[in-house]
Design a protein around this motif. Structure first.
Motif, PDB file in Angstrom:
ATOM      1  N   SER A   8       0.820  -1.209   0.000  1.00 43.73           N
ATOM      2  CA  SER A   8       0.000   0.000   0.000  1.00 43.73           C
ATOM      3  C   SER A   8       0.855   1.261   0.000  1.00 43.73           C
ATOM      4  CB  SER A   8      -0.938   0.001   1.203  1.00 43.73           C
ATOM      5  OG  SER A   8      -0.193  -0.002   2.408  1.00 43.73           O
ATOM      6  N   TYR A   9       0.188   2.346  -0.384  1.00 45.95           N
ATOM      7  CA  TYR A   9       0.817   3.665  -0.391  1.00 45.95           C
ATOM      8  C   TYR A   9      -0.280   4.707  -0.235  1.00 45.95           C
ATOM      9  CZ  TYR A   9       3.491   7.746  -1.737  1.00 45.95           C
ATOM     10  OH  TYR A   9       4.101   8.973  -1.737  1.00 45.95           O
ATOM     11  N   THR A  10       0.008   5.757   0.541  1.00 47.17           N
ATOM     12  CA  THR A  10      -0.909   6.883   0.681  1.00 47.17           C
ATOM     13  C   THR A  10      -0.313   8.083  -0.038  1.00 47.17           C
ATOM     14  OG1 THR A  10      -1.720   6.068   2.805  1.00 47.17           O
ATOM     15  CG2 THR A  10      -2.118   8.391   2.301  1.00 47.17           C
ATOM     16  N   PHE A  11      -1.055   8.638  -0.973  1.00 43.54           N
ATOM     17  CA  PHE A  11      -0.606   9.800  -1.731  1.00 43.54           C
ATOM     18  C   PHE A  11      -0.804  11.057  -0.898  1.00 43.54           C
ATOM     19  CE2 PHE A  11      -1.280   6.728  -5.109  1.00 43.54           C
ATOM     20  CZ  PHE A  11      -0.122   6.912  -5.850  1.00 43.54           C
ATOM     21  N   SER A  12       0.286  11.684  -0.503  1.00 42.75           N
ATOM     22  CA  SER A  12       0.236  12.903   0.295  1.00 42.75           C
ATOM     23  C   SER A  12      -0.402  14.039  -0.495  1.00 42.75           C
ATOM     24  CB  SER A  12       1.661  13.310   0.699  1.00 42.75           C
ATOM     25  OG  SER A  12       1.646  14.610   1.244  1.00 42.75           O
ATOM     26  N   ARG A  13      -1.246  14.798   0.164  1.00 43.18           N
ATOM     27  CA  ARG A  13      -1.890  15.946  -0.478  1.00 43.18           C
ATOM     28  C   ARG A  13      -0.862  16.982  -0.939  1.00 43.18           C
ATOM     29  NH1 ARG A  13      -7.319  15.851   0.402  1.00 43.18           N
ATOM     30  NH2 ARG A  13      -8.043  14.477   2.040  1.00 43.18           N
ATOM     31  N   GLU A  14       0.327  16.959  -0.324  1.00 44.73           N
ATOM     32  CA  GLU A  14       1.366  17.929  -0.646  1.00 44.73           C
ATOM     33  C   GLU A  14       2.312  17.456  -1.749  1.00 44.73           C
ATOM     34  OE1 GLU A  14       0.659  17.115   2.747  1.00 44.73           O
ATOM     35  OE2 GLU A  14      -0.696  18.827   2.685  1.00 44.73           O
ATOM     36  N   SER A  15       2.065  16.314  -2.349  1.00 44.42           N
ATOM     37  CA  SER A  15       2.951  15.788  -3.392  1.00 44.42           C
ATOM     38  C   SER A  15       3.107  16.791  -4.522  1.00 44.42           C
ATOM     39  CB  SER A  15       2.427  14.464  -3.933  1.00 44.42           C
ATOM     40  OG  SER A  15       2.491  13.464  -2.939  1.00 44.42           O
ATOM     41  N   TYR A  16       4.334  16.891  -5.023  1.00 47.82           N
ATOM     42  CA  TYR A  16       4.696  17.885  -6.037  1.00 47.82           C
ATOM     43  C   TYR A  16       3.855  17.809  -7.304  1.00 47.82           C
ATOM     44  CZ  TYR A  16       7.124  14.085  -8.414  1.00 47.82           C
ATOM     45  OH  TYR A  16       7.407  12.912  -9.062  1.00 47.82           O
ATOM     46  N   PHE A  17       3.397  16.631  -7.689  1.00 44.62           N
ATOM     47  CA  PHE A  17       2.720  16.468  -8.975  1.00 44.62           C
ATOM     48  C   PHE A  17       1.274  16.954  -8.973  1.00 44.62           C
ATOM     49  CE2 PHE A  17       3.326  12.371  -6.823  1.00 44.62           C
ATOM     50  CZ  PHE A  17       2.022  12.085  -6.442  1.00 44.62           C
TER      51      PHE A  17
END
Length: 144
Positions: free
Chosen positions: A33-42
């Motif tokens: 699993s992985y959680t996509f951070s709201r602050e991710s650059y993309f």
């Protein structure tokens, strides 16, 4: 080989590491699993005012968990200090968007592994266990 050892052997670091956990590991399958951070650059420019996770990032997450992590586990017992991975093909279908802050689960099953080439059937699920992306990924591993 433990989940922590596999993650430590991945040839990625932040901000391009898309593996938080390996939850299950068998001879021919892996679940992580992985959680996509709201602050991710993309997310900044994809899309204006309505960010969604780019398909190429979802494919990369599937590859890191479903292909590379499974491949590393299959190479257990070999010297992996010089591990190199080449992503050779992807055939994926995008079914639902993944939003900032979402946790996804990647489920991968080996189609074949021979001559250090691994091909997998992979799907990426959201928190409601809905398939967001599914497809086939392949790569070649070298330990020399």
């Amino acid at each position: 080989m433990s989940s922590e050892e596999i993650i430590a052997l991945l040839p990625y670091t932040g901000p391009f590491l898309f593996v938080d956990q390996i939850e299950e590991l068998g001879d021919s399958y892996i679940v992580g699993s992985y959680t996509f951070s709201r602050e991710s650059y993309f997310y900044e420019g994809h899309f204006k005012g309505n960010p969604v996770t780019p398909g190429v990032i979802l494919t990369e997450c599937m590859a890191q968990i479903g292909l590379v992590s499974l491949g590393i586990s299959k190479l257990a017992g070999q010297d992996l200090a010089a591990l190199k991975v080449a992503f050779t093909s992807a055939d994926v279908e995008f079914l639902q968007p993944v939003m900032p802050g979402e946790k996804v689960t990647v489920v991968s099953e080996e189609a074949y592994f021979r001559f250090n080439k691994l091909k997998c059937n992979v799907k990426l699920l959201n928190a409601q266990d809905e398939v967001c992306v599914k497809g086939t990924l392949a790569g070649i591993f070298s330990t020399k």
